[in-house]
Design a protein around this motif. Structure first.
Motif, PDB file in Angstrom:
ATOM      1  N   GLY A 114      46.899  40.029  39.464  1.00 23.57           N
ATOM      2  CA  GLY A 114      47.865  40.231  40.539  1.00 23.57           C
ATOM      3  C   GLY A 114      49.112  40.981  40.092  1.00 23.57           C
ATOM      4  O   GLY A 114      49.655  41.802  40.830  1.00 23.57           O
ATOM      5  N   ARG A 115      49.554  40.726  38.870  1.00 26.75           N
ATOM      6  CA  ARG A 115      50.774  41.385  38.412  1.00 26.75           C
ATOM      7  C   ARG A 115      50.591  42.886  38.252  1.00 26.75           C
ATOM      8  O   ARG A 115      51.569  43.642  38.233  1.00 26.75           O
ATOM      9  CB  ARG A 115      51.275  40.767  37.100  1.00 26.75           C
ATOM     10  CG  ARG A 115      50.365  41.005  35.914  1.00 26.75           C
ATOM     11  CD  ARG A 115      51.036  40.534  34.615  1.00 26.75           C
ATOM     12  NE  ARG A 115      52.192  41.347  34.267  1.00 26.75           N
ATOM     13  CZ  ARG A 115      53.140  40.986  33.408  1.00 26.75           C
ATOM     14  NH1 ARG A 115      53.093  39.800  32.848  1.00 26.75           N
ATOM     15  NH2 ARG A 115      54.138  41.796  33.132  1.00 26.75           N
ATOM     16  N   THR A 117      49.534  44.820  40.398  1.00 25.75           N
ATOM     17  CA  THR A 117      49.897  45.523  41.629  1.00 25.75           C
ATOM     18  C   THR A 117      51.327  46.065  41.563  1.00 25.75           C
ATOM     19  O   THR A 117      51.709  46.903  42.371  1.00 25.75           O
ATOM     20  CB  THR A 117      49.795  44.607  42.867  1.00 25.75           C
ATOM     21  OG1 THR A 117      50.595  43.449  42.665  1.00 25.75           O
ATOM     22  CG2 THR A 117      48.359  44.185  43.103  1.00 25.75           C
ATOM     23  N   MET A 123      48.585  51.319  39.376  1.00 32.13           N
ATOM     24  CA  MET A 123      48.399  51.654  40.789  1.00 32.13           C
ATOM     25  C   MET A 123      48.343  53.158  41.048  1.00 32.13           C
ATOM     26  O   MET A 123      47.848  53.579  42.096  1.00 32.13           O
ATOM     27  CB  MET A 123      49.500  50.996  41.626  1.00 32.13           C
ATOM     28  CG  MET A 123      49.463  49.471  41.572  1.00 32.13           C
ATOM     29  SD  MET A 123      47.826  48.747  41.901  1.00 32.13           S
ATOM     30  CE  MET A 123      47.732  48.935  43.690  1.00 32.13           C
ATOM     31  N   VAL A 132      41.455  46.465  40.467  1.00 32.62           N
ATOM     32  CA  VAL A 132      42.316  45.415  41.011  1.00 32.62           C
ATOM     33  C   VAL A 132      41.862  45.058  42.427  1.00 32.62           C
ATOM     34  O   VAL A 132      41.754  43.877  42.780  1.00 32.62           O
ATOM     35  CB  VAL A 132      43.790  45.869  41.007  1.00 32.62           C
ATOM     36  CG1 VAL A 132      44.666  44.851  41.717  1.00 32.62           C
ATOM     37  CG2 VAL A 132      44.279  46.084  39.580  1.00 32.62           C
ATOM     38  N   GLY A 133      41.566  46.082  43.217  1.00 33.97           N
ATOM     39  CA  GLY A 133      41.112  45.842  44.580  1.00 33.97           C
ATOM     40  C   GLY A 133      39.813  45.067  44.622  1.00 33.97           C
ATOM     41  O   GLY A 133      39.640  44.173  45.455  1.00 33.97           O
ATOM     42  N   PHE A 136      40.241  41.279  44.284  1.00 33.22           N
ATOM     43  CA  PHE A 136      40.723  40.567  45.463  1.00 33.22           C
ATOM     44  C   PHE A 136      39.750  40.626  46.634  1.00 33.22           C
ATOM     45  O   PHE A 136      39.615  39.656  47.381  1.00 33.22           O
ATOM     46  CB  PHE A 136      42.111  41.085  45.860  1.00 33.22           C
ATOM     47  CG  PHE A 136      43.180  40.600  44.934  1.00 33.22           C
ATOM     48  CD1 PHE A 136      43.611  39.285  44.985  1.00 33.22           C
ATOM     49  CD2 PHE A 136      43.730  41.435  43.973  1.00 33.22           C
ATOM     50  CE1 PHE A 136      44.584  38.808  44.109  1.00 33.22           C
ATOM     51  CE2 PHE A 136      44.703  40.980  43.097  1.00 33.22           C
ATOM     52  CZ  PHE A 136      45.132  39.668  43.169  1.00 33.22           C
ATOM     53  N   SER A 137      39.034  41.726  46.777  1.00 29.07           N
ATOM     54  CA  SER A 137      38.067  41.751  47.874  1.00 29.07           C
ATOM     55  C   SER A 137      36.938  40.766  47.587  1.00 29.07           C
ATOM     56  O   SER A 137      36.424  40.115  48.497  1.00 29.07           O
ATOM     57  CB  SER A 137      37.542  43.167  48.116  1.00 29.07           C
ATOM     58  OG  SER A 137      36.936  43.684  46.954  1.00 29.07           O
TER      59      SER A 137
ATOM     60  N   SER B 118      57.302  40.983  37.694  1.00 31.26           N
ATOM     61  CA  SER B 118      56.307  41.548  36.785  1.00 31.26           C
ATOM     62  C   SER B 118      56.908  42.650  35.922  1.00 31.26           C
ATOM     63  O   SER B 118      56.194  43.351  35.222  1.00 31.26           O
ATOM     64  CB  SER B 118      55.122  42.121  37.560  1.00 31.26           C
ATOM     65  OG  SER B 118      54.495  41.118  38.314  1.00 31.26           O
ATOM     66  N   ALA B 177      47.104  45.380  46.539  1.00 30.07           N
ATOM     67  CA  ALA B 177      45.847  45.372  45.783  1.00 30.07           C
ATOM     68  C   ALA B 177      44.707  45.953  46.609  1.00 30.07           C
ATOM     69  O   ALA B 177      43.885  46.718  46.099  1.00 30.07           O
ATOM     70  CB  ALA B 177      45.511  43.952  45.347  1.00 30.07           C
TER      71      ALA B 177
END
Lengths: 203, 203
Positions: A114-115, A117, A123, A132-133, A136-137, B118, B177
Motif C-alpha cells: 500500500g505504501r 501508492t 507509480m 500494485v494494482g 488490490f484487485s 510513506s 492503486a
DNA sequence: GTCTATATGGTGATAGAC
DNA sequence: GTCTATCACCATATAGAC
C-alpha cells in the motif's frame, strides 16, 4: 547467508545455477523497499545489504526498474497468497473476515504494498504500478466473495469489500501518522462492531 | 502570478515586506509536495516552479527541512480548518458525517497529508512527523465528537472515528492503486451503508 | 558471473557580488 | 533580499579486466 561456493557440473555445465547473488539482491531490495520505499532506496544500499558487488547487480538487473520489478512482484505474490489463504477455508465467512481484519500487523513501516501508492518511482512506472494494482484487485475479488458468502447482497458485497480493505490500509496510515500501533486496532474494531447487529451496544 | 515590484515606504522603511519570494516558494513547494511528496521534490524543481533565484531560497530557508516545515504546516492548518468547519455546524451529526465522507475528493495524487506517512524525508524528521500527527489527532477528536453527538456511546465513538478516517485514507490508497477514482466512493458507500440500520438492504 | 574502476548528471548547499 | 557561480557528494549507471 553463508557464502558457499556453488559446485559446478562435471563437464563444466552449470548444474544448479542457484544465482545466489540474484536472490540475495532481491531479498535485500525487498527488505529495504519495505522500510524506505522504492524511490528512496539506492543501488548502493542494496549492494551493502546484500554483500554482492556492483557488477553483479547490473549483470542481473540492467536498470533499477528491473530490480524493483523482481522485488515488488515477489512481495505482491507472497502477500496475495497469504491473504487469500487466510480468507479462504471452511469456517463461517464472517469469522474468516474478522480473523483477517484483526490479525496483528506490523504498523511500523506501513503496508509493504500500500505504501508504494505514494512512491513516485513506482507509480510512474507502468509495470510496477500494475503489480500494485493486481494485489488490490486480487484482494477485492477475494473479499467480495467472503461478503457474498456471509449473505450480503451482491451489489453491497463489493462496496463492503472496498471498505474492509480501506480500513486496513487507512489503519496503517493512521498508525504511522499518530505513531500509535493501536490506531489500526481501533479502526478495525470500529468497523467490525458495525458488521454484526451488535449483541449489546457496550451499554 | 504577475511580477509586480513592491512599492517601498517613503522613508526607505519596508512597508509591507510581503516577502513575495518566500510566499511563492512555499506555494510552489506545497503544490509539488502534493503531487510528488517531499522527499522526491528537489530545490531545483521548487525554484523552477516559483520563478525565484537560488539565493532567495537559501536566504529564507537555510535547509530543505525549513521549507518543508513551512509548506507542510500551512497545508495541515488549511486542511484541518476546512475539515473541522465541514464537520461542525447545526445539521444532524450523521448528516454532517455523511457529507464529510461523501465529499468529492481528488484521488489522483492521494491525500496531501496522508501520503506523507510513506515519505521517508518527512517521517524521519521529528517536526515534520509531528505536523502530520497533529492533523490526524485533530480529525480524530473532531470525528469522535460527531459520533458522540450521533448517540454512539463514548467508547465506541472513538473507534468509529478511527474507522471513518481509515475509510477515507484507505480510499485514497485504493483509488491510486487501482487507478480508479470510484474506489474511494465504493469504500465510503460500504461504510456509510453500515452506519444506519439500513432502511431496506438494496434487496 | 563477478569484480574494480570510471563517468554523467542531479541534489543540497555555500560564496560572494549586486 | 536577491542573484549567479561554484562545490562536494551521491544516484545511476557503463567499461572492461578476471
Amino acid at each position: 547467508m553463508s557464502l558457499v561456493t556453488i559446485p559446478r557440473g562435471r563437464y563444466g555445465d552449470v548444474v544448479s545455477t542457484t544465482n545466489e547473488s540474484r536472490e540475495r539482491l532481491v531479498a535485500a531490495a525487498r527488505d529495504l523497499y519495505a522500510s524506505q520505499g522504492v524511490g528512496a532506496t539506492s543501488p548502493r544500499q542494496v549492494l551493502a545489504a546484500s554483500g554482492v558487488g556492483q557488477g553483479s547487480l547490473y549483470h542481473h538487473f540492467p536498470a533499477k526498474h528491473d530490480l524493483a520489478l523482481a522485488a515488488v512482484s515477489a512481495t505482491v505474490a507472497d502477500s496475495l497468497a497469504a491473504a487469500t489463504g487466510e480468507l479462504g477455508g471452511d469456517r463461517p465467512a464472517l469469522d474468516r473476515l474478522r480473523a483477517y481484519l484483526e490479525r496483528p500487523r506490523d504498523t511500523a513501516n506501513g503496508c509493504r504494498i500500500g505504501r508504494l501508492t505514494s512512491d513516485q518511482t513506482v507509480m510512474s512506472d507502468a509495470e510496477l504500478a500494475a503489480q500494485v494494482g493486481s494485489y488490490f484487485s486480487g484482494l477485492v475479488e477475494c473479499l467480495t466473495e467472503v461478503f457474498v458468502e456471509a449473505g450480503v447482497p451482491d451489489g453491497a458485497a463489493s462496496d463492503r469489500a472496498y471498505a474492509a480493505l480501506a480500513i486496513v490500509q487507512g489503519g496503517y496510515v493512521l498508525a504511522r501518522a499518530l505513531a500509535d500501533p493501536t490506531a489500526m486496532q481501533r479502526a478495525v474494531r470500529g468497523f467490525v462492531s458495525m458488521l454484526a447487529p451488535a449483541p449489546e451496544e457496550t451499554a
